[in-house]
Every structure is written in structure tokens, then in C-alpha cells.
Motif scaffolding. Sequence first.
Motif, mmCIF file in Angstrom:
data_model
loop_
_atom_site.group_PDB
_atom_site.id
_atom_site.type_symbol
_atom_site.label_atom_id
_atom_site.label_comp_id
_atom_site.label_asym_id
_atom_site.label_seq_id
_atom_site.Cartn_x
_atom_site.Cartn_y
_atom_site.Cartn_z
ATOM 1 N N ASP A 92 46.534 -8.275 -27.314
ATOM 2 C CA ASP A 92 46.358 -8.374 -28.586
ATOM 3 C C ASP A 92 45.333 -7.475 -29.278
ATOM 4 O O ASP A 92 44.920 -7.608 -30.263
ATOM 5 C CB ASP A 92 46.074 -9.757 -29.000
ATOM 6 C CG ASP A 92 44.771 -10.193 -28.231
ATOM 7 O OD1 ASP A 92 44.331 -9.374 -27.482
ATOM 8 O OD2 ASP A 92 44.478 -11.627 -28.334
ATOM 9 N N ASN A 93 45.200 -6.321 -28.468
ATOM 10 C CA ASN A 93 44.308 -5.312 -28.932
ATOM 11 C C ASN A 93 44.733 -4.035 -28.920
ATOM 12 O O ASN A 93 44.420 -3.283 -27.880
ATOM 13 C CB ASN A 93 42.789 -5.643 -28.123
ATOM 14 C CG ASN A 93 41.732 -4.854 -28.711
ATOM 15 O OD1 ASN A 93 41.738 -4.213 -29.838
ATOM 16 N ND2 ASN A 93 40.583 -4.916 -28.052
ATOM 17 N N PRO A 94 45.441 -3.532 -29.843
ATOM 18 C CA PRO A 94 46.213 -2.426 -29.828
ATOM 19 C C PRO A 94 45.192 -1.209 -29.309
ATOM 20 O O PRO A 94 44.175 -1.134 -29.965
ATOM 21 C CB PRO A 94 46.872 -2.069 -30.997
ATOM 22 C CG PRO A 94 46.991 -3.324 -31.641
ATOM 23 C CD PRO A 94 45.796 -4.199 -31.126
ATOM 24 N N GLY A 95 45.379 -0.458 -28.492
ATOM 25 C CA GLY A 95 44.762 0.930 -27.920
ATOM 26 C C GLY A 95 45.133 1.260 -26.403
ATOM 27 O O GLY A 95 46.181 0.765 -25.934
ATOM 28 N N ILE A 96 44.430 2.125 -26.070
ATOM 29 C CA ILE A 96 44.696 2.638 -24.424
ATOM 30 C C ILE A 96 43.625 2.062 -23.920
ATOM 31 O O ILE A 96 42.386 2.366 -23.954
ATOM 32 C CB ILE A 96 44.376 4.367 -24.613
ATOM 33 C CG1 ILE A 96 45.514 4.909 -25.784
ATOM 34 C CG2 ILE A 96 44.659 4.697 -23.083
ATOM 35 C CD1 ILE A 96 46.883 4.734 -25.601
ATOM 36 N N GLY A 124 50.202 2.591 -36.216
ATOM 37 C CA GLY A 124 50.235 1.968 -37.525
ATOM 38 C C GLY A 124 48.651 1.523 -38.156
ATOM 39 O O GLY A 124 48.597 1.563 -39.453
ATOM 40 N N LEU A 125 47.771 1.725 -37.423
ATOM 41 C CA LEU A 125 46.465 1.714 -37.913
ATOM 42 C C LEU A 125 45.856 2.882 -38.629
ATOM 43 O O LEU A 125 44.810 2.960 -39.255
ATOM 44 C CB LEU A 125 45.651 1.104 -36.675
ATOM 45 C CG LEU A 125 45.543 -0.069 -36.161
ATOM 46 C CD1 LEU A 125 44.720 -0.392 -34.957
ATOM 47 C CD2 LEU A 125 45.313 -1.357 -37.078
ATOM 48 N N ASN A 126 46.596 3.903 -38.407
ATOM 49 C CA ASN A 126 46.346 5.107 -39.025
ATOM 50 C C ASN A 126 44.770 5.661 -38.692
ATOM 51 O O ASN A 126 44.035 6.128 -39.592
ATOM 52 C CB ASN A 126 46.393 5.322 -40.538
ATOM 53 C CG ASN A 126 47.994 5.023 -40.860
ATOM 54 O OD1 ASN A 126 48.707 5.767 -40.247
ATOM 55 N ND2 ASN A 126 48.363 4.263 -41.651
ATOM 56 N N LEU A 127 44.515 5.418 -37.301
ATOM 57 C CA LEU A 127 43.081 5.905 -37.012
ATOM 58 C C LEU A 127 42.935 7.315 -37.000
ATOM 59 O O LEU A 127 43.759 8.083 -36.947
ATOM 60 C CB LEU A 127 42.774 5.334 -35.625
ATOM 61 C CG LEU A 127 42.930 3.764 -35.262
ATOM 62 C CD1 LEU A 127 42.782 3.341 -33.929
ATOM 63 C CD2 LEU A 127 42.113 3.162 -36.393
ATOM 64 N N VAL A 128 41.611 7.723 -37.151
ATOM 65 C CA VAL A 128 41.343 9.014 -37.292
ATOM 66 C C VAL A 128 40.571 9.565 -35.956
ATOM 67 O O VAL A 128 39.517 9.029 -35.702
ATOM 68 C CB VAL A 128 40.470 9.552 -38.378
ATOM 69 C CG1 VAL A 128 40.198 10.810 -38.389
ATOM 70 C CG2 VAL A 128 41.311 9.194 -39.592
ATOM 71 N N ILE A 129 41.124 10.562 -35.357
ATOM 72 C CA ILE A 129 40.216 11.099 -34.110
ATOM 73 C C ILE A 129 38.890 11.965 -34.604
ATOM 74 O O ILE A 129 39.217 12.843 -35.460
ATOM 75 C CB ILE A 129 41.282 11.551 -33.223
ATOM 76 C CG1 ILE A 129 42.394 11.068 -32.669
ATOM 77 C CG2 ILE A 129 40.451 12.436 -31.912
ATOM 78 C CD1 ILE A 129 43.570 11.784 -32.013
ATOM 79 N N PRO A 130 37.815 11.572 -34.185
ATOM 80 C CA PRO A 130 36.791 12.272 -34.578
ATOM 81 C C PRO A 130 36.909 13.899 -34.205
ATOM 82 O O PRO A 130 37.226 14.228 -33.181
ATOM 83 C CB PRO A 130 35.574 11.687 -33.776
ATOM 84 C CG PRO A 130 36.011 10.371 -33.139
ATOM 85 C CD PRO A 130 37.300 10.609 -33.117
#
Length: 198
Positions: A92-96, A124-130
Motif C-alpha cells: 500500500d506504499n507505491p514505490g521501488i 500517477g503521483l507525478n513525482l519529480v526526480i531531483p
Amino acid sequence: MNNPKIYGINSNPYVLPFGAVVELTIINYDGGAHPFHLHSHNFQVIARSGPGPDDGPPLLPPANITVAKSPMRRDTVLIYGNGYAVIRFKADNPGIILFHCHIEWHVEAGLTATFVEAPKELQGLNLVIPESHKDACRKQGISMSGNAAGHGDSRSDRGWLDLSGANTEPPLQNWGALVNPPPGKRRAGKKEALLLGK
């Protein structure tokens, strides 16, 4: 993104759908204990053996495990030599998410699995890679799009399974955190020499 093959053979990838209840049975075929750690979750310890016989074979979990009413929750569990553990968590915690032995050189040796958890929800979270992360990739010539080899077309499935050119072998001269690097590759400082008895 739901096909684990696109992430490459060296990452030991497993794609977990959002909300799935994941139960892992880890059997230690080694005589030494291994502390296994799961990032981004606290799992329930459903069952765990004590140490198995020194010369193997490993103990195996019973067919019918009696689960405690309130199983203990941890992010690391020690799996005894020739023993086992059964753990459970909810995706329940989207990620790698990495699952690995917490002995660092065992990680370098490959005792790691990668859970690609809820990839559609993650996208869908549209995260931005630093930018600092992107710089590290650029300096090493690592593609930041496509599959593990940098191939793929976001408009179709064409090319996503083409892993030609992907990194499949570690660098030969990368000694990492090896305990005993080859002679002449590292000089012991004063403190190290004292610890090594030199």
C-alpha cells in the motif's frame, strides 16, 4: 511497467499490485544467520524457526502455520542459519522497495530483491526526480527513460522487452565494501593496521 522483465535481470524484480497482501517465505540454505530488512514497510512476522542443523538441510515451515492473534511487526527479521521465516505485508506504499540481507557485502553479492510496488499508482503521483540524482545517472551514462537498457516507446509496448545493451555484469575492479580486497589494492591506515594486528 507491470512486466518485471523490463527492470532487468540484475535487480531481481517483482511487481506488486496496489493493495496486494504479500506473504514471503524465506528459507536460509546457509549455516550463517541473515538479518533481512524490508524498506518502506513494517511487516508481520507470521512464523520463524530457530537455528537449523549446522550441516543442513534447512528447516522448512509446517504446512499449517498457526498465526498469532497479533503478529509482531518489524522491518528486519533475523533468519537463523538453515532456518526460515514467513513474513506478510500489504502493498500500500507505491514505490521501488528493496528487500535485502542487512550484511552490506551480502547486498553487494546480490542477496537483494526489488519490489516494484503499485507501478501505475506510482506513475500517477507525478513525482519529480531531483537534479542531483539525474546528474549521477548522466555521469555514469545511465539512461533515465525506457527499460533497464534504455529502450522502449511510451506510446506502445514495442521495445520494452528489448534488453540489449543492459548492464548485466558488475565492474570487475569495483571492490566496494569487500572485507578482503586483493593485495596491493588498498593500504591499511594506522587505525586499520592496529585493528588488523599489523
